[in-house]
Design a protein around this motif. Structure first.
Motif, PDB file in Angstrom:
ATOM      1  N   GLU A 120       3.493  22.262 -13.626  1.00 28.90           N
ATOM      2  CA  GLU A 120       2.723  23.494 -13.862  1.00 28.90           C
ATOM      3  C   GLU A 120       3.572  24.728 -13.536  1.00 28.90           C
ATOM      4  OE1 GLU A 120      -0.924  23.351 -11.659  1.00 28.90           O
ATOM      5  OE2 GLU A 120      -1.541  21.465 -12.598  1.00 28.90           O
ATOM      6  N   TYR A 121       4.286  24.652 -12.426  1.00 33.69           N
ATOM      7  CA  TYR A 121       5.168  25.762 -12.026  1.00 33.69           C
ATOM      8  C   TYR A 121       6.254  25.978 -13.082  1.00 33.69           C
ATOM      9  CZ  TYR A 121       9.254  27.772  -9.712  1.00 33.69           C
ATOM     10  OH  TYR A 121      10.379  28.505  -9.425  1.00 33.69           O
ATOM     11  N   ASN A 122       6.891  24.880 -13.543  1.00 31.64           N
ATOM     12  CA  ASN A 122       7.954  24.992 -14.553  1.00 31.64           C
ATOM     13  C   ASN A 122       7.443  25.614 -15.847  1.00 31.64           C
ATOM     14  OD1 ASN A 122       9.779  23.843 -12.783  1.00 31.64           O
ATOM     15  ND2 ASN A 122       9.713  21.826 -13.712  1.00 31.64           N
ATOM     16  N   ILE A 123       6.239  25.260 -16.255  1.00 27.75           N
ATOM     17  CA  ILE A 123       5.651  25.845 -17.467  1.00 27.75           C
ATOM     18  C   ILE A 123       5.386  27.332 -17.259  1.00 27.75           C
ATOM     19  CG2 ILE A 123       3.567  25.878 -18.906  1.00 27.75           C
ATOM     20  CD1 ILE A 123       3.481  22.778 -18.475  1.00 27.75           C
ATOM     21  N   LYS A 124       4.830  27.677 -16.102  1.00 26.84           N
ATOM     22  CA  LYS A 124       4.478  29.075 -15.816  1.00 26.84           C
ATOM     23  C   LYS A 124       5.712  29.980 -15.860  1.00 26.84           C
ATOM     24  CE  LYS A 124       1.553  32.148 -13.820  1.00 26.84           C
ATOM     25  NZ  LYS A 124       0.247  32.520 -14.264  1.00 26.84           N
ATOM     26  N   ILE A 125       6.845  29.525 -15.291  1.00 31.03           N
ATOM     27  CA  ILE A 125       8.025  30.402 -15.247  1.00 31.03           C
ATOM     28  C   ILE A 125       8.692  30.557 -16.615  1.00 31.03           C
ATOM     29  CG2 ILE A 125       8.502  29.968 -12.809  1.00 31.03           C
ATOM     30  CD1 ILE A 125      10.825  28.156 -13.691  1.00 31.03           C
ATOM     31  N   GLY A 161       0.818  -1.212   0.000  1.00 25.24           N
ATOM     32  CA  GLY A 161       0.000   0.000   0.000  1.00 25.24           C
ATOM     33  C   GLY A 161       0.853   1.262   0.000  1.00 25.24           C
ATOM     34  N   THR A 162       1.959   1.225   0.725  1.00 25.87           N
ATOM     35  CA  THR A 162       2.852   2.383   0.781  1.00 25.87           C
ATOM     36  C   THR A 162       3.524   2.622  -0.558  1.00 25.87           C
ATOM     37  OG1 THR A 162       3.207   2.070   3.145  1.00 25.87           O
ATOM     38  CG2 THR A 162       4.851   3.364   1.973  1.00 25.87           C
ATOM     39  N   GLU A 163       3.900   1.567  -1.253  1.00 20.91           N
ATOM     40  CA  GLU A 163       4.495   1.716  -2.586  1.00 20.91           C
ATOM     41  C   GLU A 163       3.510   2.411  -3.533  1.00 20.91           C
ATOM     42  OE1 GLU A 163       7.581   1.196  -3.600  1.00 20.91           O
ATOM     43  OE2 GLU A 163       8.228   0.347  -1.701  1.00 20.91           O
ATOM     44  N   ASN A 164       2.238   2.042  -3.435  1.00 16.99           N
ATOM     45  CA  ASN A 164       1.214   2.713  -4.243  1.00 16.99           C
ATOM     46  C   ASN A 164       1.097   4.182  -3.860  1.00 16.99           C
ATOM     47  OD1 ASN A 164       0.570   0.401  -5.678  1.00 16.99           O
ATOM     48  ND2 ASN A 164      -1.032  -0.203  -4.248  1.00 16.99           N
ATOM     49  N   ARG A 165       1.144   4.454  -2.557  1.00 16.07           N
ATOM     50  CA  ARG A 165       1.034   5.831  -2.069  1.00 16.07           C
ATOM     51  C   ARG A 165       2.217   6.670  -2.556  1.00 16.07           C
ATOM     52  NH1 ARG A 165      -2.899   9.121  -0.968  1.00 16.07           N
ATOM     53  NH2 ARG A 165      -2.166  10.837   0.278  1.00 16.07           N
ATOM     54  N   ILE A 166       3.408   6.077  -2.542  1.00 10.51           N
ATOM     55  CA  ILE A 166       4.600   6.783  -3.030  1.00 10.51           C
ATOM     56  C   ILE A 166       4.397   7.189  -4.484  1.00 10.51           C
ATOM     57  CG2 ILE A 166       7.023   6.438  -3.696  1.00 10.51           C
ATOM     58  CD1 ILE A 166       7.339   4.792  -1.087  1.00 10.51           C
ATOM     59  N   ASN A 167       3.883   6.270  -5.281  1.00  8.22           N
ATOM     60  CA  ASN A 167       3.659   6.578  -6.692  1.00  8.22           C
ATOM     61  C   ASN A 167       2.653   7.711  -6.866  1.00  8.22           C
ATOM     62  OD1 ASN A 167       4.084   6.018  -9.528  1.00  8.22           O
ATOM     63  ND2 ASN A 167       2.011   5.210  -9.528  1.00  8.22           N
ATOM     64  N   VAL A 168       1.577   7.696  -6.081  1.00  3.88           N
ATOM     65  CA  VAL A 168       0.567   8.758  -6.150  1.00  3.88           C
ATOM     66  C   VAL A 168       1.183  10.103  -5.767  1.00  3.88           C
ATOM     67  CG1 VAL A 168      -1.542   9.638  -5.046  1.00  3.88           C
ATOM     68  CG2 VAL A 168      -1.425   7.258  -5.787  1.00  3.88           C
ATOM     69  N   GLU A 169       1.955  10.125  -4.681  1.00  2.00           N
ATOM     70  CA  GLU A 169       2.555  11.379  -4.214  1.00  2.00           C
ATOM     71  C   GLU A 169       3.582  11.911  -5.211  1.00  2.00           C
ATOM     72  OE1 GLU A 169       1.158  12.934  -2.005  1.00  2.00           O
ATOM     73  OE2 GLU A 169       0.297  11.536  -0.584  1.00  2.00           O
ATOM     74  N   ARG A 170       4.367  11.014  -5.818  1.00  2.00           N
ATOM     75  CA  ARG A 170       5.337  11.455  -6.831  1.00  2.00           C
ATOM     76  C   ARG A 170       4.612  12.046  -8.033  1.00  2.00           C
ATOM     77  NH1 ARG A 170       9.166   6.241  -6.982  1.00  2.00           N
ATOM     78  NH2 ARG A 170       7.354   5.586  -8.123  1.00  2.00           N
ATOM     79  N   ASN A 171       3.514  11.430  -8.464  1.00  2.00           N
ATOM     80  CA  ASN A 171       2.748  11.958  -9.597  1.00  2.00           C
ATOM     81  C   ASN A 171       2.152  13.325  -9.279  1.00  2.00           C
ATOM     82  OD1 ASN A 171       3.321   9.756 -11.197  1.00  2.00           O
ATOM     83  ND2 ASN A 171       1.404   8.694 -10.738  1.00  2.00           N
ATOM     84  N   ARG A 172       1.652  13.491  -8.063  1.00  2.00           N
ATOM     85  CA  ARG A 172       1.101  14.790  -7.663  1.00  2.00           C
ATOM     86  C   ARG A 172       2.208  15.851  -7.647  1.00  2.00           C
ATOM     87  NH1 ARG A 172      -2.812  12.857  -2.698  1.00  2.00           N
ATOM     88  NH2 ARG A 172      -4.484  12.051  -3.998  1.00  2.00           N
ATOM     89  N   PHE A 173       3.387  15.470  -7.139  1.00  2.00           N
ATOM     90  CA  PHE A 173       4.511  16.412  -7.150  1.00  2.00           C
ATOM     91  C   PHE A 173       4.855  16.802  -8.585  1.00  2.00           C
ATOM     92  CE2 PHE A 173       9.031  17.103  -7.818  1.00  2.00           C
ATOM     93  CZ  PHE A 173       9.228  18.237  -7.040  1.00  2.00           C
ATOM     94  N   ASN A 174       4.940  15.813  -9.467  1.00  2.00           N
ATOM     95  CA  ASN A 174       5.256  16.108 -10.868  1.00  2.00           C
ATOM     96  C   ASN A 174       4.224  17.039 -11.496  1.00  2.00           C
ATOM     97  OD1 ASN A 174       7.655  14.741 -11.023  1.00  2.00           O
ATOM     98  ND2 ASN A 174       6.871  13.020 -12.194  1.00  2.00           N
ATOM     99  N   ASP A 175       2.949  16.843 -11.165  1.00  2.00           N
ATOM    100  CA  ASP A 175       1.900  17.723 -11.698  1.00  2.00           C
ATOM    101  C   ASP A 175       2.115  19.170 -11.251  1.00  2.00           C
ATOM    102  OD1 ASP A 175       0.653  15.615 -12.965  1.00  2.00           O
ATOM    103  OD2 ASP A 175      -0.885  15.339 -11.423  1.00  2.00           O
ATOM    104  N   LEU A 176       2.318  19.363  -9.942  1.00  2.00           N
ATOM    105  CA  LEU A 176       2.477  20.720  -9.409  1.00  2.00           C
ATOM    106  C   LEU A 176       3.778  21.360  -9.877  1.00  2.00           C
ATOM    107  CD1 LEU A 176       1.164  20.111  -5.785  1.00  2.00           C
ATOM    108  CD2 LEU A 176       0.050  21.436  -7.576  1.00  2.00           C
ATOM    109  N   ALA A 177       4.871  20.597  -9.824  1.00  2.00           N
ATOM    110  CA  ALA A 177       6.162  21.143 -10.257  1.00  2.00           C
ATOM    111  C   ALA A 177       6.147  21.406 -11.760  1.00  2.00           C
ATOM    112  CB  ALA A 177       7.289  20.180  -9.883  1.00  2.00           C
TER     113      ALA A 177
END
Length: 200
Positions: free
Chosen positions: A157-162, A139-155
């Motif tokens: 969007e930020y990278n595109i904006k700058i 379950g934690t391995e799945n959670r890690i993947n979800v959190e990494r994907n969310r980080f990639n989404d936010l980072a």
């Protein structure tokens, strides 16, 4: 009205508009980077949970007197390496992220080897504590993947904006650097070999 007053008023209005645009854009970038940084903390938290679970798993496996000590040693050493790497979330560089990923991959590899080795130990496979820890790790391995994907989404969007015009001017002036993103390991695009022949 004096003739010189109109150009002065125009300059003042333009300066106010430009200043307002600068402040709003800067605040927007600060918020976007802050969201990505906060999400990085969630990524680290998930990795920390995995590290804690692995420690408990190793203790459980150590109870099997004849279990391969080399396998346990590899997991313990990989866990120590993975937890030793620290990244500044407000300035994640590709090199830092690559080092972090390398250490986490080493831990994943050692853990997979441990879990495959368990197949030869029926008393461990029947141990309720071990089974619960194994389930929590999955379950934690799945959670890690979800959190990494969310980080990639936010980072991302930020990278595109700058990089967009005219925001890139403020990003350059205020030193808003791009954030590194998680990438797949080399070769992960290939299907893994699966061997169903377990040696007992």
């Amino acid at each position: 009205m004096k003739k010189w007053l109109i150009p002065v008023l125009i300059i003042i209005v333009l300066a106010l508009l430009l200043g307002s645009w600068y402040v709003n854009t800067n605040n927007s970038l600060v918020e976007m980077k802050g969201q990505a940084t906060k999400q990085w903390a969630n990524v680290e938290s998930s990795y920390q949970r995995r590290s804690d679970l692995i420690g408990n798993l190793v203790k459980t496996v150590q109870g099997a007197a004849d279990f391969e000590r080399g396998t346990l040693k590899d997991v313990i050493e990989a866990r120590a390496k993975a937890t030793a790497i620290s990244i500044d979330p407000s300035n994640i560089t590709p090199d830092q992220l690559a080092e972090f990923n390398k250490a986490q991959s080493g831990l994943s590899g050692a853990l997979n080897k441990l879990l495959v080795s368990v197949e030869r130990y029926p008393e461990l496979k029947a141990n309720q504590n071990f089974l619960e820890l194994q389930s929590q790790l999955e379950g934690t391995e799945n959670r890690i993947n979800v959190e990494r994907n969310r980080f990639n989404d936010l980072a991302g969007e930020y990278n595109i904006k700058i990089q967009k015009i005219p925001t890139n001017i403020i990003a350059s002036i205020a030193n808003f650097d791009p954030l590194a993103l998680f990438e797949s390991k080399p070769g992960s695009e290939n299907a893994p070999d699966v061997d169903f022949n377990f040696k007992k």
